[in-house]
Scaffold this active site. Structure first.
Site, PDB file in Angstrom:
ATOM      1  N   ASN A  86       0.865  -1.192   0.000  1.00 10.14           N
ATOM      2  CA  ASN A  86       0.000   0.000   0.000  1.00 10.14           C
ATOM      3  C   ASN A  86       0.897   1.237   0.000  1.00 10.14           C
ATOM      4  O   ASN A  86       1.491   1.580   1.014  1.00 10.14           O
ATOM      5  CB  ASN A  86      -0.902  -0.027   1.249  1.00 10.14           C
ATOM      6  CG  ASN A  86      -1.728   1.238   1.372  1.00 10.14           C
ATOM      7  OD1 ASN A  86      -1.782   2.066   0.463  1.00 10.14           O
ATOM      8  ND2 ASN A  86      -2.387   1.393   2.529  1.00 10.14           N
ATOM      9  N   SER A  88       3.866  -1.820  10.259  1.00 11.38           N
ATOM     10  CA  SER A  88       5.320  -1.868  10.427  1.00 11.38           C
ATOM     11  C   SER A  88       5.935  -3.204  10.008  1.00 11.38           C
ATOM     12  O   SER A  88       6.912  -3.673  10.612  1.00 11.38           O
ATOM     13  CB  SER A  88       5.717  -1.512  11.871  1.00 11.38           C
ATOM     14  OG  SER A  88       5.346  -0.175  12.166  1.00 11.38           O
ATOM     15  N   GLU A  91      -6.757   4.768   8.000  1.00  4.86           N
ATOM     16  CA  GLU A  91      -6.561   6.193   7.675  1.00  4.86           C
ATOM     17  C   GLU A  91      -7.827   6.776   7.053  1.00  4.86           C
ATOM     18  O   GLU A  91      -8.124   7.958   7.240  1.00  4.86           O
ATOM     19  CB  GLU A  91      -5.325   6.352   6.770  1.00  4.86           C
ATOM     20  CG  GLU A  91      -4.046   6.165   7.578  1.00  4.86           C
ATOM     21  CD  GLU A  91      -2.871   5.588   6.812  1.00  4.86           C
ATOM     22  OE1 GLU A  91      -2.878   5.592   5.576  1.00  4.86           O
ATOM     23  OE2 GLU A  91      -1.928   5.101   7.487  1.00  4.86           O
ATOM     24  N   GLY A 101       2.940   2.631  10.740  1.00  4.50           N
ATOM     25  CA  GLY A 101       3.880   3.732  10.541  1.00  4.50           C
ATOM     26  C   GLY A 101       4.637   4.122  11.796  1.00  4.50           C
ATOM     27  O   GLY A 101       5.293   5.159  11.843  1.00  4.50           O
ATOM     28  N   LYS A 116       0.053   4.256  -0.254  1.00  2.00           N
ATOM     29  CA  LYS A 116      -0.593   5.447   0.343  1.00  2.00           C
ATOM     30  C   LYS A 116      -0.418   6.643  -0.601  1.00  2.00           C
ATOM     31  O   LYS A 116      -0.408   6.462  -1.819  1.00  2.00           O
ATOM     32  CB  LYS A 116      -0.061   5.686   1.755  1.00  2.00           C
ATOM     33  CG  LYS A 116      -0.190   4.421   2.623  1.00  2.00           C
ATOM     34  CD  LYS A 116       0.044   4.640   4.088  1.00  2.00           C
ATOM     35  CE  LYS A 116      -0.111   3.311   4.819  1.00  2.00           C
ATOM     36  NZ  LYS A 116       0.011   3.436   6.271  1.00  2.00           N
ATOM     37  N   GLU A 136      -5.018  -4.630  10.825  1.00  3.84           N
ATOM     38  CA  GLU A 136      -3.970  -3.617  10.979  1.00  3.84           C
ATOM     39  C   GLU A 136      -4.208  -2.836  12.272  1.00  3.84           C
ATOM     40  O   GLU A 136      -5.014  -1.891  12.287  1.00  3.84           O
ATOM     41  CB  GLU A 136      -4.009  -2.628   9.805  1.00  3.84           C
ATOM     42  CG  GLU A 136      -3.695  -3.242   8.466  1.00  3.84           C
ATOM     43  CD  GLU A 136      -3.148  -2.199   7.493  1.00  3.84           C
ATOM     44  OE1 GLU A 136      -2.055  -2.419   6.962  1.00  3.84           O
ATOM     45  OE2 GLU A 136      -3.791  -1.156   7.299  1.00  3.84           O
ATOM     46  N   HIS A 155      -9.459   1.222   5.139  1.00  5.50           N
ATOM     47  CA  HIS A 155      -8.168   1.409   5.814  1.00  5.50           C
ATOM     48  C   HIS A 155      -8.366   2.352   7.004  1.00  5.50           C
ATOM     49  O   HIS A 155      -9.182   3.276   6.940  1.00  5.50           O
ATOM     50  CB  HIS A 155      -7.145   1.997   4.833  1.00  5.50           C
ATOM     51  CG  HIS A 155      -5.752   1.970   5.370  1.00  5.50           C
ATOM     52  ND1 HIS A 155      -5.292   2.907   6.276  1.00  5.50           N
ATOM     53  CD2 HIS A 155      -4.726   1.103   5.165  1.00  5.50           C
ATOM     54  CE1 HIS A 155      -4.043   2.611   6.584  1.00  5.50           C
ATOM     55  NE2 HIS A 155      -3.672   1.522   5.929  1.00  5.50           N
TER      56      HIS A 155
HETATM   57  O1  LIG Z   1      -1.088   0.953   6.908  1.00  2.00           O
HETATM   58  C1  LIG Z   1      -0.314   0.103   6.518  1.00  2.00           C
HETATM   59  C2  LIG Z   1      -0.554  -0.646   5.266  1.00  2.00           C
HETATM   60  O2  LIG Z   1      -1.849  -0.451   4.808  1.00  2.00           O
HETATM   61  C3  LIG Z   1       0.923  -0.204   7.270  1.00  2.00           C
HETATM   62  O3  LIG Z   1       1.816   0.837   7.096  1.00  2.00           O
HETATM   63  P1  LIG Z   1       3.334   0.659   7.621  1.00  2.00           P
HETATM   64  O4  LIG Z   1       3.814  -0.652   7.055  1.00  2.00           O
HETATM   65  O5  LIG Z   1       4.050   1.858   7.077  1.00  2.00           O
HETATM   66  O6  LIG Z   1       3.249   0.606   9.115  1.00  2.00           O
END
Ligand SMILES: O=C(CO)COP(=O)(O)O
Length: 262
Positions: free
Chosen positions: A11, A219, A103, A179, A13, A173, A101
């Site tokens: 992903n 992560s 976010e 992150g 983003k 997640e 997601h």
């Molecule tokens: O949100 C994520 C994947 O959709 C995870 O992000 P990270 O791997 O940067 O922690």
């Protein structure tokens, strides 16, 4: 991970323009020869504006990497300024679409009801939704994470048939691991992914639950992916930051395939 083929989904983003996207896909494909794809599915999830370019390079070079989108509209067409229809994504050859997601749930106030609408829209267009769930830190610290994720899963899949559930990928997640560099332990991931599978058996049936891929995200890197996908109920990873580096993403995909390292 039973007979389920692992899936590694990158992903991206809101990172990389379409020219950068082409370069990254080519590097990933170069680092991962065809033999790996018998043992792992690898997909990239770029921003909408990159998808056509990614399609062109993957089709043109006959690459085995697939691709998808980070979101879609609940609606197929109409007066919804800024929305992207699942029909458009299907026409661009997308395999997957991420739905719900954290976010989007947090920054765009997406409720389980919205996530369900988007999941249904994805299925209507033959896309595989990667439905995301996950608890925040307070819920985890209160020890309510299993119940929280089960409730979010039930809300996000409410009313879907067994046949529809069979076509979905779930991603667990935990928000506190995204992150932050603070990866859930393999045991933490397994605990929730097992609860997800038990809930899928309740919502559909045991054979559907045994076939649906459940990913972990938060992560993930080449350092921890081996232990995570080694868990009984974890069938791959949704990868953020580490999916933006071709060598790292190729290495962690190869580990998920069971090796050897590229
Ligand atoms: O949100 C994520 C994947 O959709 C995870 O992000 P990270 O791997 O940067 O922690």
């Amino acid at each position: 991970m039973a007979n389920r083929k692992p899936l590694i989904a990158g992903n991206w983003k809101c990172n990389l323009n379409h020219l950068e996207a082409i370069a990254l896909v080519q590097k990933i494909a170069f680092a991962l020869p065809a033999k790996y794809f018998d043992k792992v599915d690898v997909t990239v999830i770029p921003p909408f504006t990159d998808i056509r370019s990614v399609q062109t390079v993957i089709d043109g070079d006959k690459l085995l990497v697939t691709y998808g989108a980070q979101d879609l509209s609940e609606h197929d067409s109409g007066a919804y300024t800024g929305e992207i229809s699942g029909a458009f994504l299907a026409k661009l050859g997308c395999t997957f679409v991420v739905v719900g997601h954290s976010e989007r749930r947090t920054l765009h106030a997406e409720t389980d009801e919205v996530v369900l609408g988007k999941t249904t829209a994805a299925l209507r267009h033959g896309l595989t939704p990667i439905v995301c769930i996950g608890e925040g830190l307070e819920v985890r610290e209160a020890g309510d994470h299993v119940a929280y994720n089960v409730a979010q899963l039930k809300g996000s899949l409410a009313g879907l048939s067994s046949d529809e559930i069979a076509k979905i990928v779930i991603a667990y997640e935990p928000v506190w691991a995204i992150g932050t560099g603070r990866v859930a332990s393999a045991a933490d991931a397994q605990e929730v992914c097992a609860a997800i599978r038990a809930t899928l058996a309740e919502l559909a049936d045991a054979s559907v639950a045994a076939s649906v891929r459940v990913l972990y995200g938060g992560s993930v890197s080449s350092k921890n992916v081996g232990e995570i996908v080694g868990q009984t109920d974890v069938d791959g990873a949704l990868v953020g930051g580490a999916s933006l580096k071709s060598d790292e993403f190729a290495t962690l995909s190869a580990i998920a395939a069971g090796g050897p390292l590229p």
